[in-house]
Design a protein around this motif. Sequence first.
Motif, PDB file in Angstrom:
ATOM      1  N   GLU A 249    -108.666 -71.209 -42.854  1.00 41.48           N
ATOM      2  CA  GLU A 249    -108.015 -71.855 -43.997  1.00 41.48           C
ATOM      3  C   GLU A 249    -107.739 -73.303 -43.642  1.00 41.48           C
ATOM      4  N   ASP A 261    -104.971 -72.081 -40.553  1.00 44.46           N
ATOM      5  CA  ASP A 261    -104.844 -70.670 -40.241  1.00 44.46           C
ATOM      6  C   ASP A 261    -106.228 -70.088 -39.964  1.00 44.46           C
ATOM      7  N   ASN A 263    -108.027 -66.405 -39.781  1.00 42.04           N
ATOM      8  CA  ASN A 263    -107.868 -64.963 -40.007  1.00 42.04           C
ATOM      9  C   ASN A 263    -109.026 -64.233 -39.349  1.00 42.04           C
TER      10      ASN A 263
HETATM   11 MG   LIG Z   1    -103.307 -68.241 -44.448  1.00 41.09          MG
END
Ligand SMILES: [Mg+2]
Length: 306
Positions: A249, A261, A263
């Motif tokens: 992100e 971020d 993931n």
């Molecule tokens: Mg996120």
Amino acid sequence: MKIVVLYGGNSPEREVSLLSGKAVGKALRRKGHNILLLDTAKNTFVKNILKASPDCVFVALHGERGEDGIVQGLLETLNIPYTGSGVRASAICMNKIVTKKILTYHKIPTPAFVEVQKDKCPRLPFSFPAVVKPANMGSTIGIKVVHNKKEMLTAIKECFKLDSEVFIEEYIKGTEVTVGILGNQKPELLPVIEIETATGFYDYKAKYTPGGSRHIIPARIDKKIVKKIECIALNTYKILGCSGFARMEIIVRKGTPYVLDVNTIPGMTDTSLLPDAARAKGISFDELCEKIVKLGIERCQKQKKE
Ligand SMILES: [Mg+2]
Ligand SMILES: Nc1ncnc2c1ncn2[C@@H]1O[C@H](COP(=O)(O)OP(=O)(O)O)[C@@H](O)[C@H]1O
């Protein structure tokens, strides 16, 4: 193939994981595989994995005890191939402070931040608004945008109820995008998706209510900047040691992509972001799930040879 899908669990992201697991299970069944879904909230799951003796485990868990290396370590110990990143990359990416420190070391842009000590008022090296975050959560749980010291102190207090590690980040006003990546040694990029939300904040509600956000493919961003985003996403994937799949992100401000971020087990329903990006590249949801399994088995075989 015989594939166990691990889903559910006890993390705050349980509900999302139940949806991911069911969707992945259905997709792999459509591909002709023999599927067993196991909820890791029940501690019989370990016994049942051993009983099933699968060719691979698809880890469709989000958050703690699933995405953070713990289940990956268990599967390593049991010598069973599994999808996604290994123990180390999973553990690193679950902790945003650790991730940001590594990215900063490698000169990959990420919003400026300070770690917060419990019961101490932090000195911000940037101005308000700022974002208070727990280091180890997902799905925007505990994240708060604050505009002054009073709001900041309240948010910090709330955050420490959720996590023992808290940090404050510079607020980046820009365009939010996400980049999915697939692969082990030679990772391939999926198209950059621009995320448009009603509030400008991609929170739990925006993520999981229909119409809460819009995925725009291709992103409405200058081609040169898209290249920059792709380069940063790919470097981030390699530096953190991700494998199988992951979704970064990123917020773009004045042409600079800031990594927010990473993931390592992104949402896997057929309308989630990474499956959407894969579809835009001509990879159906069913094919995507099968590809992730094959990558998991490939990583495990390579590891055995080494
Ligand atoms: Mg996120
Ligand atoms: N520094 C920031 N500046 C602007 N918006 C942010 C910032 N940090 C987070 N956000 C918003 O909050 C959302 C969730 O934050 P993120 O760090 O990705 O946590 P999570 O692990 O919960 O997804 C982001 O998708 C973005 O919309």
